[in-house]
Design a protein around this motif. Sequence first.
Motif, PDB file in Angstrom:
ATOM      1  N   MET A 108      -7.768  -2.417   5.812  1.00  0.00           N
ATOM      2  CA  MET A 108      -7.452  -2.797   7.187  1.00  0.00           C
ATOM      3  C   MET A 108      -6.298  -1.926   7.685  1.00  0.00           C
ATOM      4  SD  MET A 108      -7.872  -7.001   7.015  1.00  0.00           S
ATOM      5  CE  MET A 108      -6.177  -7.254   6.667  1.00  0.00           C
ATOM      6  N   ARG A 135       0.872  -1.164   0.000  1.00  0.00           N
ATOM      7  CA  ARG A 135       0.000   0.000   0.000  1.00  0.00           C
ATOM      8  C   ARG A 135       0.913   1.219   0.000  1.00  0.00           C
ATOM      9  NH1 ARG A 135      -4.282  -0.045   4.779  1.00  0.00           N
ATOM     10  NH2 ARG A 135      -2.381   0.288   5.979  1.00  0.00           N
ATOM     11  N   VAL A 188       0.981  -6.095   1.237  1.00  0.00           N
ATOM     12  CA  VAL A 188      -0.338  -6.630   0.906  1.00  0.00           C
ATOM     13  C   VAL A 188      -0.144  -8.031   0.331  1.00  0.00           C
ATOM     14  CG1 VAL A 188      -2.372  -6.363  -0.568  1.00  0.00           C
ATOM     15  CG2 VAL A 188      -1.262  -4.332   0.398  1.00  0.00           C
ATOM     16  N   LEU A 240      -1.106  -6.793   5.553  1.00  0.00           N
ATOM     17  CA  LEU A 240      -2.503  -6.849   5.131  1.00  0.00           C
ATOM     18  C   LEU A 240      -2.679  -8.146   4.354  1.00  0.00           C
ATOM     19  CD1 LEU A 240      -2.743  -3.169   3.851  1.00  0.00           C
ATOM     20  CD2 LEU A 240      -3.441  -4.056   6.086  1.00  0.00           C
ATOM     21  N   ILE A 282      -9.633  -5.719   2.287  1.00  0.00           N
ATOM     22  CA  ILE A 282      -8.336  -6.156   2.835  1.00  0.00           C
ATOM     23  C   ILE A 282      -7.367  -4.976   2.910  1.00  0.00           C
ATOM     24  CG2 ILE A 282      -6.284  -7.584   2.387  1.00  0.00           C
ATOM     25  CD1 ILE A 282      -8.320  -9.662   1.159  1.00  0.00           C
ATOM     26  N   ILE A 283      -7.300  -4.163   1.858  1.00  0.00           N
ATOM     27  CA  ILE A 283      -6.333  -3.054   1.883  1.00  0.00           C
ATOM     28  C   ILE A 283      -6.802  -1.893   2.753  1.00  0.00           C
ATOM     29  CG2 ILE A 283      -5.352  -3.664  -0.354  1.00  0.00           C
ATOM     30  CD1 ILE A 283      -6.767  -0.994  -1.364  1.00  0.00           C
ATOM     31  N   LYS A 335       2.825  -0.597   3.754  1.00  0.00           N
ATOM     32  CA  LYS A 335       2.418  -1.870   4.363  1.00  0.00           C
ATOM     33  C   LYS A 335       2.271  -2.950   3.289  1.00  0.00           C
ATOM     34  CE  LYS A 335       0.330  -2.919   8.498  1.00  0.00           C
ATOM     35  NZ  LYS A 335      -0.529  -2.544   9.573  1.00  0.00           N
TER      36      LYS A 335
END
Length: 105
Positions: A104, A53, A60, A88, A101-102, A58
């Motif tokens: 989160m 991301r 993924v 993630l 999901i992304i 972060k």
Amino acid sequence: MTAEHTIQNDIRVALSAAGCTIIRTNTGTVKTEDGRLFSAGPPKGWPDLTGFRKSDGKMVLIEVKNEHGRLRKEQQRFAEMVSKLPVLYGVAQSVDDALKIIEMK
């Protein structure tokens, strides 16, 4: 039934538009000229899509399944292991699943 590669491509496009860099994880086995088998790619259980991301870097990791797909034993072990890490991760059957999901933390 939608093919998993079609779902993967739709997810890659949508997550790219949502501020992620996502690549498809390729695997396979090839035979060398001298007859040996060579396995390319990550270990068994690694998710179909890998990336990050852009807003915070972060990682993924997304396992893509169609409406009838189930996690194999190696994929279940990977999911258990990665649940303890600050990444993630999730299983997506659609673009909407992947976007959740992304989102989160």
